[in-house]
Design an enzyme around this catalytic site. Sequence first.
Site, PDB file in Angstrom:
ATOM      1  CE  LYS A 235     -37.658  80.150 -28.704  1.00 37.44           C
ATOM      2  NZ  LYS A 235     -37.669  78.799 -29.263  1.00 37.44           N
TER       3      LYS A 235
ATOM      4  N   GLY B 294     -32.832  63.571 -19.932  1.00 42.55           N
ATOM      5  CA  GLY B 294     -34.121  64.350 -20.088  1.00 42.55           C
ATOM      6  C   GLY B 294     -34.847  63.285 -21.052  1.00 42.55           C
ATOM      7  CB  VAL B 295     -36.930  60.338 -20.704  1.00 43.98           C
ATOM      8  CG1 VAL B 295     -35.473  60.016 -20.987  1.00 43.98           C
ATOM      9  CG2 VAL B 295     -36.878  60.327 -19.131  1.00 43.98           C
ATOM     10  N   GLY B 296     -38.307  63.920 -21.537  1.00 47.07           N
ATOM     11  CA  GLY B 296     -39.624  64.479 -21.384  1.00 47.07           C
ATOM     12  C   GLY B 296     -40.202  64.125 -23.209  1.00 47.07           C
TER      13      GLY B 296
ATOM     14  CB  VAL C 119     -37.259  65.765 -27.850  1.00 50.09           C
ATOM     15  CG1 VAL C 119     -36.421  65.370 -28.720  1.00 50.09           C
ATOM     16  CG2 VAL C 119     -38.206  66.988 -28.417  1.00 50.09           C
TER      17      VAL C 119
HETATM   18  P1  NAD Z   1     -39.769  68.447 -22.148  1.00 49.33           P
HETATM   19  O1  NAD Z   1     -39.855  69.536 -21.015  1.00 49.33           O
HETATM   20  O2  NAD Z   1     -40.832  67.807 -22.589  1.00 49.33           O
HETATM   21  O3  NAD Z   1     -38.578  67.579 -21.590  1.00 49.33           O
HETATM   22  C1  NAD Z   1     -37.678  67.821 -20.796  1.00 49.33           C
HETATM   23  C2  NAD Z   1     -37.071  66.870 -19.975  1.00 49.33           C
HETATM   24  O4  NAD Z   1     -35.837  66.999 -19.269  1.00 49.33           O
HETATM   25  C3  NAD Z   1     -38.105  66.622 -18.771  1.00 49.33           C
HETATM   26  O5  NAD Z   1     -38.437  65.324 -18.369  1.00 49.33           O
HETATM   27  C4  NAD Z   1     -37.442  67.123 -17.393  1.00 49.33           C
HETATM   28  O6  NAD Z   1     -37.821  66.434 -16.239  1.00 49.33           O
HETATM   29  C5  NAD Z   1     -35.928  66.685 -17.820  1.00 49.33           C
HETATM   30  N1  NAD Z   1     -34.982  67.582 -17.157  1.00 49.33           N
HETATM   31  C6  NAD Z   1     -34.869  68.904 -16.635  1.00 49.33           C
HETATM   32  N2  NAD Z   1     -33.883  69.219 -15.805  1.00 49.33           N
HETATM   33  C7  NAD Z   1     -33.087  68.039 -16.091  1.00 49.33           C
HETATM   34  C8  NAD Z   1     -31.973  67.668 -15.510  1.00 49.33           C
HETATM   35  N3  NAD Z   1     -31.136  68.420 -14.703  1.00 49.33           N
HETATM   36  N4  NAD Z   1     -31.416  66.233 -15.706  1.00 49.33           N
HETATM   37  C9  NAD Z   1     -32.042  65.794 -16.262  1.00 49.33           C
HETATM   38  N5  NAD Z   1     -33.416  65.807 -16.788  1.00 49.33           N
HETATM   39  C10 NAD Z   1     -33.869  66.915 -16.688  1.00 49.33           C
HETATM   40  O7  NAD Z   1     -38.853  69.298 -23.096  1.00 49.33           O
HETATM   41  P2  NAD Z   1     -38.748  68.667 -24.655  1.00 49.33           P
HETATM   42  O8  NAD Z   1     -39.918  69.131 -25.725  1.00 49.33           O
HETATM   43  O9  NAD Z   1     -38.487  67.232 -24.751  1.00 49.33           O
HETATM   44  O10 NAD Z   1     -37.364  69.507 -25.462  1.00 49.33           O
HETATM   45  C11 NAD Z   1     -36.229  68.850 -24.793  1.00 49.33           C
HETATM   46  C12 NAD Z   1     -34.898  69.955 -25.036  1.00 49.33           C
HETATM   47  O11 NAD Z   1     -34.764  70.027 -26.589  1.00 49.33           O
HETATM   48  C13 NAD Z   1     -35.292  71.357 -24.598  1.00 49.33           C
HETATM   49  O12 NAD Z   1     -34.006  71.961 -24.280  1.00 49.33           O
HETATM   50  C14 NAD Z   1     -35.947  72.063 -25.853  1.00 49.33           C
HETATM   51  O13 NAD Z   1     -35.652  73.355 -25.785  1.00 49.33           O
HETATM   52  C15 NAD Z   1     -35.219  71.373 -26.955  1.00 49.33           C
HETATM   53  N6  NAD Z   1     -35.951  71.279 -28.009  1.00 49.33           N
HETATM   54  C16 NAD Z   1     -37.137  70.803 -28.199  1.00 49.33           C
HETATM   55  C17 NAD Z   1     -38.032  70.713 -29.475  1.00 49.33           C
HETATM   56  C18 NAD Z   1     -39.226  70.176 -29.525  1.00 49.33           C
HETATM   57  O14 NAD Z   1     -39.710  69.871 -30.728  1.00 49.33           O
HETATM   58  N7  NAD Z   1     -39.906  69.861 -28.343  1.00 49.33           N
HETATM   59  C19 NAD Z   1     -37.383  71.207 -30.700  1.00 49.33           C
HETATM   60  C20 NAD Z   1     -36.033  71.849 -30.449  1.00 49.33           C
HETATM   61  C21 NAD Z   1     -35.417  71.909 -29.286  1.00 49.33           C
END
Ligand code: NAD
Length: 354
Positions: A80, A180-182, A184
């Site tokens: 990483k 967390g509705v980003g 993923v």
């Molecule tokens: P993202 O940044 O697109 O979405 C994260 C969401 O969480 C955002 O909408 C943010 O506003 C929200 N958030 C932040 N703090 C919060 C809180 N206190 N309460 C509620 N919501 C909150 O990230 P992502 O790519 O969707 O990834 C989500 C998680 O999965 C992360 O922890 C990431 O490390 C993990 N992950 C992602 C991937 C990937 O392929 N993107 C792979 C493995 C792990």
Amino acid sequence: MNVFDKMEEMEHEQLMFFSDKETGLKGIIGIHNSVLGPALGGTRLWRYANEQEAIQDVLRLSRGMSFKSSISGIHLGGGKAVIIDNPQAKKDEAFWRSYGKFVDNLGGKYITAEDVGTNTQFIEYISRETEHVAGKPEYLGGGGDPSPVTAYGVYLGMKAAQKQLSGSDSLKGKKILVQGVGSVGQYLIDYLVKEEAKISIADINQANIASVSLKHQVDVIDPNQVYDADMDIYAPCALGATLNDDTIPKLKCSVVAGAANNQLADERKHGDMLRDRGIIYAPDFLINAGGVINCYIETVGYNRSRAMAATEKIYDQTAAILTIAAQNAKNSQEVALEMAMKRIEDIGKIRQRR
Ligand code: NAD
């Protein structure tokens, strides 16, 4: 912090510090273990409070990648990188290409990809300076955004956990809270809607809440009320360490299955606490491995259906781990970690024979 002591304690192979005065770039690449293959893991751009925090993060994250790739059966080690976000630095093409040169200096021992704070545009710049990069945009022959593949794995892991609980993997009518509705979280919800689950969402980003609410019928929960909410399944898809001394006693769910990395504040203690409360926990690094699987497929010749097929194994793997955990009254995260470590150990022994 004594860096060498820390590396020894966490069993890291290499840390590479880099700095470029011209562009303001500075950061660290961490290679935890390369027994199974080149160390792959994303680059995180983050405003760390100090250098110690950045070192701690790169050590922790790269170690996690070793186990994630190992448990997924892919031929990658764990690495990483962190870039210490300097608000004064111009994060333009030159900044990212300078970083690409540092990645290239490692000659393929480390392969980078996206993480928090980086995206496919930056990956494209990095790829101008090194071929050791995954998560490239599709028009450059890459796999693009890994989030849909990650979400697919999380969905399958959730189904396997539900099956362990009730004998059926159907999510129909289950109350599922997605925190967390980003990227993923939104793809995960698409799968859950097809299964007719009852979905609630919580996020601090109103735009993301609005985009899900426009598309699907969901209940919106105040982010501060998540741990008091009535739910069958809790899906942490935002931050790490949400399973801790404060939250676990409150949880009303029977299953935890989500995408966030490092959900357990303390793997042993909080894994045990969930087990003792009878809550089934689908190990995070196992069920969120779709992203790294997607990157792995990119390194051998990208094909989305191959990536999805490889990710499908998460269902059986989760089922097997949860069964072992239940039969031995063990913490599921520890069972998964033991399996991941064993593969590295076994392959390490074979490689020493050469
Ligand atoms: P993202 O940044 O697109 O979405 C994260 C969401 O969480 C955002 O909408 C943010 O506003 C929200 N958030 C932040 N703090 C919060 C809180 N206190 N309460 C509620 N919501 C909150 O990230 P992502 O790519 O969707 O990834 C989500 C998680 O999965 C992360 O922890 C990431 O490390 C993990 N992950 C992602 C991937 C990937 O392929 N993107 C792979 C493995 C792990």
